[in-house]
Design an enzyme around this catalytic site. Sequence first.
Site, PDB file in Angstrom:
ATOM      1  N   GLY A   7       0.844  -1.203   0.000  1.00  0.00           N
ATOM      2  CA  GLY A   7       0.000   0.000   0.000  1.00  0.00           C
ATOM      3  C   GLY A   7       0.867   1.237   0.000  1.00  0.00           C
ATOM      4  O   GLY A   7       1.836   1.333   0.771  1.00  0.00           O
ATOM      5  N   TYR A   8       0.539   2.183  -0.865  1.00  0.00           N
ATOM      6  CA  TYR A   8       1.308   3.430  -0.948  1.00  0.00           C
ATOM      7  C   TYR A   8       0.395   4.650  -0.871  1.00  0.00           C
ATOM      8  O   TYR A   8       0.861   5.791  -0.915  1.00  0.00           O
ATOM      9  CB  TYR A   8       2.123   3.462  -2.259  1.00  0.00           C
ATOM     10  CG  TYR A   8       1.250   3.320  -3.501  1.00  0.00           C
ATOM     11  CD1 TYR A   8       0.881   2.058  -3.968  1.00  0.00           C
ATOM     12  CD2 TYR A   8       0.777   4.442  -4.173  1.00  0.00           C
ATOM     13  CE1 TYR A   8       0.058   1.926  -5.072  1.00  0.00           C
ATOM     14  CE2 TYR A   8      -0.037   4.313  -5.282  1.00  0.00           C
ATOM     15  CZ  TYR A   8      -0.397   3.056  -5.727  1.00  0.00           C
ATOM     16  OH  TYR A   8      -1.218   2.940  -6.823  1.00  0.00           O
ATOM     17  N   GLY A   9      -0.915   4.405  -0.781  1.00  0.00           N
ATOM     18  CA  GLY A   9      -1.890   5.487  -0.672  1.00  0.00           C
ATOM     19  C   GLY A   9      -2.754   5.238   0.549  1.00  0.00           C
ATOM     20  O   GLY A   9      -2.239   5.001   1.652  1.00  0.00           O
ATOM     21  N   SER A  10      -4.068   5.211   0.340  1.00  0.00           N
ATOM     22  CA  SER A  10      -4.970   5.045   1.491  1.00  0.00           C
ATOM     23  C   SER A  10      -4.765   3.710   2.199  1.00  0.00           C
ATOM     24  O   SER A  10      -5.094   3.572   3.378  1.00  0.00           O
ATOM     25  CB  SER A  10      -6.430   5.184   1.049  1.00  0.00           C
ATOM     26  OG  SER A  10      -6.769   4.159   0.144  1.00  0.00           O
ATOM     27  N   GLU A  86     -10.359  -0.873  -5.117  1.00  0.00           N
ATOM     28  CA  GLU A  86      -9.341  -0.373  -6.050  1.00  0.00           C
ATOM     29  C   GLU A  86      -9.787  -0.541  -7.511  1.00  0.00           C
ATOM     30  O   GLU A  86      -8.945  -0.657  -8.399  1.00  0.00           O
ATOM     31  CB  GLU A  86      -8.007  -1.091  -5.816  1.00  0.00           C
ATOM     32  CG  GLU A  86      -7.483  -1.020  -4.384  1.00  0.00           C
ATOM     33  CD  GLU A  86      -7.144   0.401  -3.912  1.00  0.00           C
ATOM     34  OE1 GLU A  86      -6.755   1.224  -4.750  1.00  0.00           O
ATOM     35  OE2 GLU A  86      -7.305   0.675  -2.711  1.00  0.00           O
TER      36      GLU A  86
HETATM   37  C1  SIN Z   1      -2.840   2.177  -2.365  1.00  0.00           C
HETATM   38  O1  SIN Z   1      -3.149   2.694  -1.296  1.00  0.00           O
HETATM   39  O2  SIN Z   1      -1.908   1.348  -2.407  1.00  0.00           O
HETATM   40  C2  SIN Z   1      -3.575   2.428  -3.639  1.00  0.00           C
HETATM   41  C3  SIN Z   1      -4.064   3.802  -3.788  1.00  0.00           C
HETATM   42  C4  SIN Z   1      -5.181   4.188  -2.866  1.00  0.00           C
HETATM   43  O3  SIN Z   1      -6.126   3.405  -2.695  1.00  0.00           O
HETATM   44  O4  SIN Z   1      -5.119   5.263  -2.290  1.00  0.00           O
END
Ligand code: SIN
Length: 186
Positions: A7-10, A86
């Site tokens: 995960g790199y965002g939310s 997603e």
């Molecule tokens: C993530 O968090 O890895 C994907 C992007 C998001 O859902 O913000």
Amino acid sequence: MVMWVFGYGSLIWKAGFNYDDRLVGFINGYRRVFYQGSTDHRGTSEYPGRTVTLEPAEGEVCWGVAYKISGKEDEQTALTYLEVREKQYDKKAYVDFYTEPKASTPAVSGVMVYIASSDKKLNRNYLGPASDEEIAKQIVRAQGPSGPNRDYLFQLEKALLQIGCEDRHVMDLAKEVRRIISESEL
Ligand code: SIN
């Protein structure tokens, strides 16, 4: 059976599924960018918000977290949940994940990550690059079923700082959004 998700965002601050382990680390060759349009979480079709995606970037790293999900049932539940959450991310990649900056071998290989590609044919919500001011204005205005777009940005900034990552792009945008909000309150 074990599955890992990066995960790199939310996903950093809200997993939304059961997991057995959560590791802080990074993947190579990508940069986090606010280039994906969101009409299902942080915006609407009329006023799309912006969320992060990954852009290939040689020599760069993207910090985030990797979740370990074990057991057929938890894996299936997590996958079903993620495929809905997603759904505006058109690609899944399987990457090496590192926890140590100097390590030559990954901590985990084959970690799944959702990416919103820049191919407008496959990803019609892709918005792409714009100036910080333009992106910030869009973020200030947008909100969707998951809440205001600005909260997504501020939560991401906070979650990244909590894992020790100062992401220039995210911090510059957060600063610009705060400037626009405080000006509008004058
Ligand atoms: C993530 O968090 O890895 C994907 C992007 C998001 O859902 O913000």
